[in-house]
Design a protein around this motif. Structure first.
Motif, PDB file in Angstrom:
ATOM      1  N   ASP A   1      16.855 -20.016  23.934  1.00 12.25           N
ATOM      2  CA  ASP A   1      17.871 -20.231  23.163  1.00 12.25           C
ATOM      3  C   ASP A   1      18.065 -21.981  23.309  1.00 12.25           C
ATOM      4  O   ASP A   1      18.891 -21.837  22.473  1.00 12.25           O
ATOM      5  CB  ASP A   1      18.707 -19.211  23.448  1.00 12.25           C
ATOM      6  CG  ASP A   1      19.277 -17.636  23.964  1.00 12.25           C
ATOM      7  OD1 ASP A   1      18.291 -17.282  22.631  1.00 12.25           O
ATOM      8  OD2 ASP A   1      19.347 -17.248  24.559  1.00 12.25           O
ATOM      9  N   ILE A   2      17.996 -22.092  24.245  1.00 10.14           N
ATOM     10  CA  ILE A   2      19.257 -23.373  24.266  1.00 10.14           C
ATOM     11  C   ILE A   2      17.165 -24.557  24.579  1.00 10.14           C
ATOM     12  O   ILE A   2      16.744 -24.557  25.554  1.00 10.14           O
ATOM     13  CB  ILE A   2      19.184 -23.792  25.638  1.00 10.14           C
ATOM     14  CG1 ILE A   2      20.678 -23.288  25.706  1.00 10.14           C
ATOM     15  CG2 ILE A   2      19.870 -25.239  25.785  1.00 10.14           C
ATOM     16  CD1 ILE A   2      22.052 -23.532  24.549  1.00 10.14           C
ATOM     17  N   PHE A   3      17.812 -25.963  23.724  1.00 12.78           N
ATOM     18  CA  PHE A   3      16.554 -26.512  23.901  1.00 12.78           C
ATOM     19  C   PHE A   3      17.620 -28.049  24.522  1.00 12.78           C
ATOM     20  O   PHE A   3      18.485 -28.189  24.319  1.00 12.78           O
ATOM     21  CB  PHE A   3      15.945 -27.634  22.700  1.00 12.78           C
ATOM     22  CG  PHE A   3      14.875 -28.514  22.752  1.00 12.78           C
ATOM     23  CD1 PHE A   3      14.541 -29.282  24.197  1.00 12.78           C
ATOM     24  CD2 PHE A   3      14.277 -28.310  21.511  1.00 12.78           C
ATOM     25  CE1 PHE A   3      13.667 -30.161  23.547  1.00 12.78           C
ATOM     26  CE2 PHE A   3      13.287 -29.324  21.878  1.00 12.78           C
ATOM     27  CZ  PHE A   3      12.658 -30.377  22.678  1.00 12.78           C
ATOM     28  N   ALA A   4      17.215 -28.447  25.944  1.00 14.04           N
ATOM     29  CA  ALA A   4      17.567 -29.671  26.747  1.00 14.04           C
ATOM     30  C   ALA A   4      17.309 -30.119  26.599  1.00 14.04           C
ATOM     31  O   ALA A   4      16.441 -29.944  27.520  1.00 14.04           O
ATOM     32  CB  ALA A   4      18.926 -28.470  27.800  1.00 14.04           C
TER      33      ALA A   4
ATOM     34  N   GLY B   1       3.108 -27.317  12.691  1.00 11.69           N
ATOM     35  CA  GLY B   1       2.432 -25.818  12.944  1.00 11.69           C
ATOM     36  C   GLY B   1       3.060 -24.606  13.539  1.00 11.69           C
ATOM     37  O   GLY B   1       2.448 -24.012  13.331  1.00 11.69           O
ATOM     38  N   LEU B   2       3.930 -24.970  13.706  1.00 15.53           N
ATOM     39  CA  LEU B   2       4.979 -23.843  14.134  1.00 15.53           C
ATOM     40  C   LEU B   2       5.149 -22.930  13.100  1.00 15.53           C
ATOM     41  O   LEU B   2       5.580 -23.243  11.857  1.00 15.53           O
ATOM     42  CB  LEU B   2       6.184 -24.336  14.597  1.00 15.53           C
ATOM     43  CG  LEU B   2       6.026 -25.076  15.965  1.00 15.53           C
ATOM     44  CD1 LEU B   2       7.817 -25.932  16.532  1.00 15.53           C
ATOM     45  CD2 LEU B   2       6.347 -23.950  17.520  1.00 15.53           C
ATOM     46  N   GLY B   3       5.170 -21.833  13.628  1.00 16.58           N
ATOM     47  CA  GLY B   3       5.359 -20.492  12.429  1.00 16.58           C
ATOM     48  C   GLY B   3       3.645 -20.286  11.551  1.00 16.58           C
ATOM     49  O   GLY B   3       3.808 -19.319  11.407  1.00 16.58           O
ATOM     50  N   ASP B   4       2.537 -20.890  12.056  1.00 18.39           N
ATOM     51  CA  ASP B   4       2.032 -20.574  11.511  1.00 18.39           C
ATOM     52  C   ASP B   4       0.621 -19.427  11.716  1.00 18.39           C
ATOM     53  O   ASP B   4       0.520 -19.881  12.679  1.00 18.39           O
ATOM     54  CB  ASP B   4       0.457 -22.173  10.994  1.00 18.39           C
ATOM     55  CG  ASP B   4       1.137 -23.404  10.576  1.00 18.39           C
ATOM     56  OD1 ASP B   4       2.047 -23.063   9.966  1.00 18.39           O
ATOM     57  OD2 ASP B   4       0.196 -24.548  10.373  1.00 18.39           O
ATOM     58  N   GLY B   5       0.954 -18.484  10.667  1.00 17.66           N
ATOM     59  CA  GLY B   5      -0.047 -17.464  11.125  1.00 17.66           C
ATOM     60  C   GLY B   5      -1.477 -17.436  11.316  1.00 17.66           C
ATOM     61  O   GLY B   5      -1.993 -19.081  10.861  1.00 17.66           O
TER      62      GLY B   5
ATOM     63  N   ARG C   1      14.706 -24.435   7.930  1.00 15.87           N
ATOM     64  CA  ARG C   1      13.039 -23.954   8.909  1.00 15.87           C
ATOM     65  C   ARG C   1      13.227 -23.442  10.025  1.00 15.87           C
ATOM     66  O   ARG C   1      12.818 -22.711  10.808  1.00 15.87           O
ATOM     67  CB  ARG C   1      11.701 -24.647   8.543  1.00 15.87           C
ATOM     68  CG  ARG C   1      10.936 -24.474   9.656  1.00 15.87           C
ATOM     69  CD  ARG C   1       9.808 -25.630   8.793  1.00 15.87           C
ATOM     70  NE  ARG C   1       8.006 -25.394   9.541  1.00 15.87           N
ATOM     71  CZ  ARG C   1       7.313 -25.821   9.875  1.00 15.87           C
ATOM     72  NH1 ARG C   1       7.108 -26.735   8.775  1.00 15.87           N
ATOM     73  NH2 ARG C   1       6.024 -25.727   9.939  1.00 15.87           N
ATOM     74  N   PHE C   2      14.257 -24.030  10.903  1.00 13.57           N
ATOM     75  CA  PHE C   2      14.233 -24.328  12.097  1.00 13.57           C
ATOM     76  C   PHE C   2      15.989 -23.891  12.502  1.00 13.57           C
ATOM     77  O   PHE C   2      16.484 -24.017  13.500  1.00 13.57           O
ATOM     78  CB  PHE C   2      13.569 -25.542  13.094  1.00 13.57           C
ATOM     79  CG  PHE C   2      12.666 -25.788  12.755  1.00 13.57           C
ATOM     80  CD1 PHE C   2      12.422 -25.267  13.082  1.00 13.57           C
ATOM     81  CD2 PHE C   2      11.930 -27.797  12.776  1.00 13.57           C
ATOM     82  CE1 PHE C   2       9.937 -24.888  12.852  1.00 13.57           C
ATOM     83  CE2 PHE C   2      10.673 -27.683  12.645  1.00 13.57           C
ATOM     84  CZ  PHE C   2       9.533 -26.548  12.823  1.00 13.57           C
ATOM     85  N   GLY C   3      16.914 -24.369  11.176  1.00 15.16           N
ATOM     86  CA  GLY C   3      18.335 -23.674  11.308  1.00 15.16           C
ATOM     87  C   GLY C   3      18.221 -23.081  10.513  1.00 15.16           C
ATOM     88  O   GLY C   3      17.851 -21.639  10.720  1.00 15.16           O
TER      89      GLY C   3
ATOM     90  N   TRP D   1       9.069 -17.983  15.097  1.00  9.16           N
ATOM     91  CA  TRP D   1       8.881 -19.596  15.992  1.00  9.16           C
ATOM     92  C   TRP D   1       9.262 -19.053  17.661  1.00  9.16           C
ATOM     93  O   TRP D   1      10.179 -18.617  17.058  1.00  9.16           O
ATOM     94  CB  TRP D   1       8.416 -20.723  15.122  1.00  9.16           C
ATOM     95  CG  TRP D   1       9.479 -21.154  14.558  1.00  9.16           C
ATOM     96  CD1 TRP D   1      10.003 -20.734  14.132  1.00  9.16           C
ATOM     97  CD2 TRP D   1      10.651 -21.749  15.646  1.00  9.16           C
ATOM     98  NE1 TRP D   1      11.292 -21.075  13.879  1.00  9.16           N
ATOM     99  CE2 TRP D   1      12.018 -21.811  14.958  1.00  9.16           C
ATOM    100  CE3 TRP D   1      11.121 -22.806  16.486  1.00  9.16           C
ATOM    101  CZ2 TRP D   1      13.112 -22.038  15.105  1.00  9.16           C
ATOM    102  CZ3 TRP D   1      11.710 -22.969  17.006  1.00  9.16           C
ATOM    103  CH2 TRP D   1      13.095 -23.209  15.798  1.00  9.16           C
ATOM    104  N   LYS D   2       9.084 -19.573  18.255  1.00 12.69           N
ATOM    105  CA  LYS D   2       8.970 -20.169  19.359  1.00 12.69           C
ATOM    106  C   LYS D   2      10.373 -21.467  20.270  1.00 12.69           C
ATOM    107  O   LYS D   2       9.335 -21.988  20.263  1.00 12.69           O
ATOM    108  CB  LYS D   2       8.581 -18.989  20.305  1.00 12.69           C
ATOM    109  CG  LYS D   2       8.541 -17.659  20.630  1.00 12.69           C
ATOM    110  CD  LYS D   2       7.404 -17.231  20.855  1.00 12.69           C
ATOM    111  CE  LYS D   2       7.116 -17.402  22.844  1.00 12.69           C
ATOM    112  NZ  LYS D   2       6.321 -16.321  23.614  1.00 12.69           N
ATOM    113  N   LEU D   3      10.930 -21.025  19.964  1.00 12.79           N
ATOM    114  CA  LEU D   3      11.809 -22.322  21.017  1.00 12.79           C
ATOM    115  C   LEU D   3      10.740 -22.792  22.374  1.00 12.79           C
ATOM    116  O   LEU D   3      11.002 -24.188  21.869  1.00 12.79           O
ATOM    117  CB  LEU D   3      13.020 -22.026  21.073  1.00 12.79           C
ATOM    118  CG  LEU D   3      14.275 -23.907  21.327  1.00 12.79           C
ATOM    119  CD1 LEU D   3      13.788 -24.571  20.292  1.00 12.79           C
ATOM    120  CD2 LEU D   3      15.591 -23.237  22.379  1.00 12.79           C
ATOM    121  N   THR D   4      10.896 -22.433  22.599  1.00 13.14           N
ATOM    122  CA  THR D   4       9.062 -22.903  23.918  1.00 13.14           C
ATOM    123  C   THR D   4       8.568 -23.889  24.101  1.00 13.14           C
ATOM    124  O   THR D   4       7.717 -24.910  24.142  1.00 13.14           O
ATOM    125  CB  THR D   4       9.491 -21.605  25.006  1.00 13.14           C
ATOM    126  OG1 THR D   4       9.003 -20.696  24.232  1.00 13.14           O
ATOM    127  CG2 THR D   4      10.392 -21.275  25.613  1.00 13.14           C
TER     128      THR D   4
END
Length: 562
Positions: A493-496, A287-291, A338-340, A301-304
């Motif tokens: 920016d970073i997913f760690a 659902g990320l990015g669903d308006g 989508r995410f890349g 969409w936001k990485l957080t």
């Protein structure tokens, strides 16, 4: 402590048969076509194939409308072809998980033919029939494919429920005879040797028997009925009964597709002491990015937000239950688009996304073509599309709201289901080596640059990167069973994150942006024995000081500390 199970240590590859490989030139992928490519799957290193439906079907919803559960669709071949596929898979130590579609059947299923024939028929209650209300449908629920969930049948003067297409009437799980017939069919396939089931919208099978109206938004005709059929009142009872009567007698893998499932519900569905299912597919990250207008109203969409969702599920099912891990499937757009970044950094970002997912706790699923970095497609005209959901939505938007067709096409390019359904790109020959005929859905025009043959010839390809990730899962117990902790929660920016098992720790770091970024890592890692397990950037080495690190665009790496 969770028990060790083969399905926790496996990697699953999803095949959408219509688009996988055509062996007879009719433009439609088939079972023999899958058998031809088993060595390719074996080389990739996967353990399990989840096969989308191959049952006899009129194909209103690409096989998810089943006419006969124990026959094979003519376009896909014969039961002999299926038996050969199963035998050849087992010879290669590959397991086969079938799609189980038992929320609904086709309206051409013999049960439905009987059910609609008269109110007195013994199969009448195999489906959900209701009288109209004030000259209208029994409830105001909206179908997943637009319009009402109710279809009037003049033969008996009542409406039947269909949460999806009107050619997909819902089964009535309140009827114990129906349930026994379903269990008998499941045993038939398991006795044949299949290794489990992926269960289509299985958390829809229990409906609130009051059938109340849903809450309507102003200005729209229909409302969501989901509070009254998602995770319904008897769902756990039904799944426990299915386990008790069928599943417990076989060493199989089960995964339930469950839109709208929460972490708390998932613990109930997948807790080992509960004896229901092994794992579920949730859709929160999808659902990320669903308006406000849902998936077709595509927004940034936001990485957080992604980290919050993934972490909630990682932590929620850490001790009780089990996660399935996926980025895309036959209903979702291609992950690299989508995410890349499917242009300049296609290979790099595809590897980064694979790293991020495959190092998490859970069973990873790879969707066909993902392992070579296939992308979304932008066909020039709505005439080029085949998906019922896409076409219904487009026509409704044009007719009811006179929406600009260009705007609609942009939504379809981003989120339409046919993005995942273009034929697999095997080589650079005509039709990407998928068929000698005319493909049922056009091939993505980028097949000359992106195809499996090319990937197999390039030692640095996305294919071999996936192969290495799968090998790591087999070599390193920590990848399967280690505990997860998120780092840098607020970083956009970073997913760690780390994974920890006993005295070992993995550090997984992924840059989700197209820019170079600098980060300071946690001093406790520094100075310990460390090993670089995998990286998608040639500049990364074993000896890098992790106190302060520059990450290149879409860079990902995994270190092991002991």
């Amino acid at each position: 402590m969770q028990t060790k199970q083969w399905w926790k240590e496996s990697v699953v590859f999803q095949i959408y048969p219509r688009s996988f490989n055509d062996s007879n030139g009719d433009g439609i992928g088939d079972i023999k076509g899958i058998t031809e490519k088993l060595d390719y799957l074996k080389e990739l290193g996967i353990d399990v194939v989840w096969l989308s439906p191959v049952y006899d079907s009129p194909n209103d919803d690409n096989g998810y409308d089943i006419r006969h559960y124990q026959q094979i669709m003519d376009e896909f071949g014969s039961m002999e072809d299926f038996d050969e596929l199963l035998e050849e898979m087992h010879k290669r130590d590959l397991k086969l998980v079938m799609d189980l579609v038992v929320n609904h059947t086709s309206d051409e299923h013999p049960w439905f033919a009987e059910s609609r024939s008269s109110k007195e028929n013994s199969k009448r209650d195999y489906y959900i029939w209701k009288e109209g209300k004030n000259g209208e449908e029994p409830t105001n629920w909206e179908s997943s494919f637009s319009g009402s969930t109710w279809q009037y049948d003049k033969n008996t003067g009542e409406y039947y429920l269909h949460l999806f297409s009107k050619k997909q009437p819902d089964l009535n799980w309140e009827n114990s005879e129906l349930r026994e017939d379903v269990y008998e069919m499941m045993r038939w396939w398991l006795d044949k040797g299949v290794d489990g089931f992926r269960m289509d919208v299985i958390n829809f099978i229990s409906k609130d028997q009051r059938f109340p109206d849903g809450e309507k938004k102003p200005g729209v005709k229909y409302a969501s009925g989901s509070p009254y059929f998602m995770n319904g009142p008897r769902i756990h009872e039904f799944l426990h009964e299915m386990n008790n009567k069928v599943l417990q007698y076989y060493d199989v893998m089960t995964v339930g597709e469950m839109p709208g499932v929460s972490v708390e519900e998932a613990k109930l569905y997948t807790g080992e002491d509960r004896k229901e299912l092994n794992m579920v597919f949730h859709f929160e990250h999808m659902g990320l990015g669903d308006g406000p207008g849902g998936k077709w109203d595509n927004q940034p969409w936001k990485l957080t937000d992604m980290k919050k969702i993934m972490t909630k599920w990682q932590k929620g099912l850490e001790q009780k239950g089990w996660n399935s891990l996926y980025w895309n499937n036959h209903d979702q757009p291609r992950v690299v688009s989508r995410f890349g970044n499917d242009k300049e950094y296609r290979e790099k970002s595809a590897k980064m996304l694979a790293t991020c997912l495959h190092m998490m706790k859970g069973t990873p699923y790879i969707y066909q073509g993902e392992e070579i970095g296939m992308t979304n497609v932008a066909f020039p005209s709505i005439e080029d599309y085949e998906d019922i959901e896409t076409l219904n939505w487009y026509n409704e938007q044009r007719e009811e709201f006179d929406t600009d067709p260009d705007k609609l096409m942009q939504s379809i390019y981003a989120r339409g289901r046919d993005n995942a359904r273009t034929p697999v790109q095997w080589d650079a020959s005509e039709n990407a080596g998928f068929t000698d005929g005319t493909p049922w859905l056009a091939v993505n025009p980028n097949y000359k640059q992106i195809n499996a043959e090319q990937a197999l010839q390039d030692p640095n390809s996305i294919f071999y990167y996936y192969q290495k990730l799968i090998q790591l899962r087999k070599q390193e117990e920590i990848v399967v069973y280690g505990d997860y902790e998120l780092l840098f929660e607020e970083d956009e920016d970073i997913f760690a994150y780390t994974r920890t098992l006993g005295k070992e720790t993995l550090l997984v770091v992924c840059n989700f942006t197209d820019k170079k970024v600098k980060r300071d890592y946690i001093p406790s890692f520094v100075g310990e024995n460390k090993e670089l397990l995998i990286a998608n950037d040639e500049g990364r080495s074993e000896n890098d000081d992790l106190l302060s690190v520059w990450l290149n665009p879409y860079e990902a790496f995994v270190y092991k500390f002991s």
